[in-house]
Design an enzyme around this catalytic site. Structure first.
Site, PDB file in Angstrom:
ATOM      1  N   ARG A   1       0.963  -1.221  -0.112  1.00  7.82           N
ATOM      2  CA  ARG A   1       0.273  -0.029   0.138  1.00  7.82           C
ATOM      3  C   ARG A   1       0.882   1.278  -0.141  1.00  7.82           C
ATOM      4  O   ARG A   1       0.443   2.225  -0.246  1.00  7.82           O
ATOM      5  CB  ARG A   1      -0.852  -0.180   1.288  1.00  7.82           C
ATOM      6  CG  ARG A   1      -2.072  -1.014   0.961  1.00  7.82           C
ATOM      7  CD  ARG A   1      -3.211  -0.402   2.107  1.00  7.82           C
ATOM      8  NE  ARG A   1      -4.426  -1.409   2.033  1.00  7.82           N
ATOM      9  CZ  ARG A   1      -4.590  -2.564   2.869  1.00  7.82           C
ATOM     10  NH1 ARG A   1      -3.819  -2.626   3.668  1.00  7.82           N
ATOM     11  NH2 ARG A   1      -5.607  -3.339   2.555  1.00  7.82           N
TER      12      ARG A   1
ATOM     13  N   VAL B   1      -9.762   0.966  -4.569  1.00  7.55           N
ATOM     14  CA  VAL B   1      -8.927  -0.149  -4.725  1.00  7.55           C
ATOM     15  C   VAL B   1      -8.179  -0.418  -3.555  1.00  7.55           C
ATOM     16  O   VAL B   1      -7.631   0.734  -2.984  1.00  7.55           O
ATOM     17  CB  VAL B   1      -8.363  -0.297  -6.028  1.00  7.55           C
ATOM     18  CG1 VAL B   1      -9.507  -0.506  -7.121  1.00  7.55           C
ATOM     19  CG2 VAL B   1      -7.390   0.814  -6.243  1.00  7.55           C
ATOM     20  N   GLU B   2      -7.757  -1.919  -3.396  1.00  8.98           N
ATOM     21  CA  GLU B   2      -6.968  -2.013  -2.471  1.00  8.98           C
ATOM     22  C   GLU B   2      -7.485  -1.726  -0.822  1.00  8.98           C
ATOM     23  O   GLU B   2      -6.793  -1.027  -0.073  1.00  8.98           O
ATOM     24  CB  GLU B   2      -5.472  -1.763  -2.282  1.00  8.98           C
ATOM     25  CG  GLU B   2      -4.649  -2.351  -3.346  1.00  8.98           C
ATOM     26  CD  GLU B   2      -3.159  -2.372  -3.146  1.00  8.98           C
ATOM     27  OE1 GLU B   2      -2.555  -1.694  -2.092  1.00  8.98           O
ATOM     28  OE2 GLU B   2      -2.444  -2.634  -4.317  1.00  8.98           O
ATOM     29  N   GLY B   3      -8.660  -1.479  -0.630  1.00 13.21           N
ATOM     30  CA  GLY B   3      -9.415  -1.244   0.341  1.00 13.21           C
ATOM     31  C   GLY B   3      -9.953   0.131   0.244  1.00 13.21           C
ATOM     32  O   GLY B   3      -9.326   1.227   0.008  1.00 13.21           O
TER      33      GLY B   3
END
Length: 751
Positions: free
Chosen positions: A305, A427-429
């Site tokens: 992240r 995206v990615e949470g």
């Protein structure tokens, strides 16, 4: 006494309740500088001693060479219209190692640093999302990274060389219709059975969506929950989340359909599997790693992240700032550059300063990852806040570009990234979940000096450990109260600050003050709200805001020190820190106003009053935004440095190239422009005309030279060309809808 207290805390769920998946997330990665804020004691000497990396000569040469060549070989507007990347671009990417940044050299990879990978991603993604994602996905969480860290030797030997050359195009299948940010709730199933040949196999059933590169991929990594009813793996019936490699063409596996992402098009689509059978050996790491998928994902996401999404957002912010500064100089209204108008100036100054701050935080964070630190909380801050701030800065740029920003075509500079901004937010949470659940929810337990130990002691009924850590926590809290009150009364005057630029010392002192307050507020939240914190997303979101803006301010300060305290950059550092501290102040007031529990009444009255009476920050003053804006409103060595790694196309058919040419010419002729304007004000030359319009008369009057007059004319011509927008003939503008289009649309709706 402690045994009874522990039992009472267990019965009343005073402490946060931790599930198995949350436990793996808490145990993954590292506590970094975030731990100092949760503890309420910022050690700036230690923070400034943390490395701040630089690219190697090999990495910089790749950015200056193959990266520039790649971006120059396609028309990004054609990709926007057709949604296709040209075949020659795919081949160039594969041939030149763009898919191998993560892969060790022994397997044919380039093995670049995290900082270099982030820098390359920022450059590519800011220019074109489709090409950017084709490079980002193979070099982020997925087959190469997971195999490199967890794969068997045979998997490394078989897959990594082919991933490096692009023979394998990977994608990673995690998200499902009912499992997005709550990835632990995935429904994809892998059933262990013994086939007729005696080999252990998995039968996979799954339906994944939003998977980037899915339509192109020939190697998918599928996250699924493995069940083993006959305990063939020796791990029980519910083995857990597992990562499985799946090849295109395997019976029952289908990919190739496309979603249509908003903004800059990129390859994205569903992955569907029905009774797909693969050997157990397709599990990344082999059968021994069955059930370890969630831990693997958490460990790699802790660093991941920090890389791809912040890189794209910060790349966009940097391009937006560089181009908006240029446009505000080139575009004229009412006889002056619009950048001299205070409303425009305010936007440009903010863009310059916050993009400077974000870049500092990016380099600082990526360097930490390169040094073996995997900070999940700081990574979550970087993902959520860089994408959100990046979106805000692109929107500010659109406001300045105005009509030129909203008219689409090859000349439009910011439109694609403006439309694409929601993608990185989700995206990615999704950012909402990251802000309200992950950052403080994970950080308050993981990064606190005592909380996680107390939780473990209560869970394990370990009275000695509980006594030791609870007493330590109480002492820590009392000391924190006195420290926070002292810094409040003295406005941080006695915060210990190492040898830093004298002009920035006050910001360290105020950050030390805010850190002390943050530590106390964290303890109060844990004591007074405890296990209910998970449900208090609005409150924990404000805690996340306060933490994030302190970390980002440190990014600006760390960059200023690392780059040699360049005095011309001081307005950017000052603006960034003032802006960040204003956000921290707002967050603290919001926490006080909405704090419940035993301390609620005091917090909502006395706490709010004191916070407003003695604020830690306020928005930057007007003169500071003027000075910050000037850093990117003239083509100077400073501008070149701030715009480093922004791709500037040479082909003047495109708006960026024409704007940049005009910006350089206008900057170069500023002295002649001002000389003619001064003569006009003195009535030596006719008023009501631009200096370029009366350049020849200015030569005759001896105001400027003939060379200067020609330069003014060239700059004016470039200025007018740069502000043009696209116009399309009807046959270019309208598209025909064929019956086939209608059929496909109905099929998409009905599926």
């Amino acid at each position: 006494m402690f045994s009874a207290l522990m039992k009472w805390m267990q019965a009343n769920k005073i402490l946060p309740q931790i599930s198995d998946t949350e436990r793996q997330a808490l145990e993954a990665g590292s506590v970094w500088i975030d731990g100092q804020f949760f503890a309420g004691q910022a050690d700036f000497a230690k923070i400034l001693a943390e490395p701040y990396g630089q690219l190697t000569a090999e990495e910089q040469a790749f950015i200056d060479g193959p990266c520039e060549e790649l971006l120059a070989m396609f028309n990004r507007y054609d990709i926007q219209r057709t949604k296709r990347i040209p075949d020659e671009v795919f081949e160039f990417v594969k041939k030149n190692g763009f898919m191998s940044f993560l892969i060790p050299k022994q397997y044919g990879g380039l093995q670049f640093s995290t900082l270099a990978i982030s820098t390359i991603m920022a450059k590519l993604s800011a220019y074109n999302g489709a090409v950017g994602t084709f490079v980002v996905i193979p070099n982020s969480l997925g087959a190469a990274e997971l195999i490199k860290h967890y794969g068997t030797q045979q998997q490394k030997d078989d897959y990594l060389p082919k991933l490096a050359t692009g023979e394998y195009v990977p994608c990673f299948g995690l998200t499902e219709p009912t499992a997005g940010s709550d990835a632990a709730s995935i429904k994809a199933e892998g059933l262990v059975f013994r086939d007729s040949d005696g080999e252990l196999k998995l039968k996979l059933n799954f339906r994944k969506r939003y998977i980037t590169l899915a339509p192109l991929a020939n190697l998918a990594t599928i996250a699924c929950r493995v069940h083993d009813p006959d305990n063939l793996l020796g791990k029980g019936e519910d083995v857990g989340i597992t990562c499985v490699l799946l090849h295109k063409g395997t019976p029952g596996f289908s990919n190739g359909d496309h979603h249509d992402p908003i903004g800059d098009p990129f390859y994205n689509g569903p992955l569907i599997g029905k009774d797909v059978v693969v050997p157990v050996g397709n599990i990344i790491g082999g059968a021994d790693y069955a059930g370890q998928g969630w831990r693997m994902l958490m460990e790699q996401l802790a660093g991941g992240r920090m890389v791809s999404l912040p890189a794209g957002a910060i790349g966009n912010a940097r391009v937006a700032a560089a181009m908006t500064g240029a446009y505000s100089t080139v575009r004229q209204q009412f006889g002056i550059s619009i950048g001299q108008m205070e409303g425009i100036e305010d936007k440009v100054g903010k863009m310059a300063a916050l993009s400077y701050m974000l870049e500092g935080a990016r380099i600082f964070g990526c360097t930490a990852v390169d040094n073996g630190i995997q900070p999940p909380v700081v990574s979550s801050v970087m993902k959520a806040y860089t994408t959100e701030i990046g979106r805000q800065l692109v929107t500010d740029g659109m406001d300045v570009f105005s009509g030129a920003g909203v008219m689409q075509g090859p000349n439009n500079i910011l439109g694609a990234m403006y439309k694409s901004a929601p993608v990185s937010i989700t995206v990615e949470g999704a950012n909402i979940m990251t802000r309200t659940l992950m950052i403080f929810g994970q950080g308050a337990t993981r990064c606190h000096p005592y909380a996680l130990n107390v939780v473990h002691a209560v869970e394990n009924s370990d009275v000695p450990k509980f006594r030791k850590n609870l007493l330590g926590w109480i002492g820590h809290f009392i000391g924190g109260l006195f420290r926070a009150e002292w810094h409040f009364l003295t406005r941080g005057a006695f915060v210990k600050v190492p040898d830093v630029a004298p002009e920035t010392r006050k910001y360290y002192k105020r950050l030390g003050w805010t850190a002390a307050r943050y530590g106390v507020l964290t303890d109060l939240a844990m004591f007074a709200i405890g296990g209910k914190l998970k449900a208090r997303g609005k409150l924990t979101g404000r805690y996340a805001d306060a933490l994030a803006w302190q970390i980002l301010a440190l990014g600006a300060l760390r960059r200023y020190e690392a780059e040699g305290r360049k005095t011309e950059d001081l307005p950017l550092v000052q603006y960034a820190c003032e802006y960040a501290l204003a956000q921290v102040q707002d967050a603290y007031v919001g926490i006080y106003q909405n704090f419940d529990g035993p301390m609620g009444a005091w917090m909502k009255t006395v706490g709010v009053f004191e916070a407003r009476l003695n604020p830690v920050g306020a928005m930057p003053k007007d003169d500071l935004s003027v000075r910050a804006a000037r850093t990117i409103q003239h083509y100077t060595p400073q501008y070149e440095r701030l715009a480093a790694n922004v791709f500037m196309p040479k082909n003047e058919e495109f708006g960026m190239a024409r704007l940049f040419k005009a910006f350089k010419l206008v900057s170069a002729t500023q002295t002649a422009y001002d000389t003619v304007a001064k003569a006009q004000r003195a009535r030596k030359l006719p008023r009501g005309y631009t200096p370029a319009d009366i350049a020849d008369e200015a030569v005759k009057a001896g105001v400027i030279s003939a060379e200067q007059a020609q330069a003014l004319k060239d700059a004016q011509a470039a200025r007018l060309a740069a502000i043009e927008v696209d116009a399309f003939k009807p046959e270019q503008y309208f598209a025909e809808v064929t019956p086939a289009d209608g059929i496909e649309y109905k099929m998409a709706v009905n599926s």
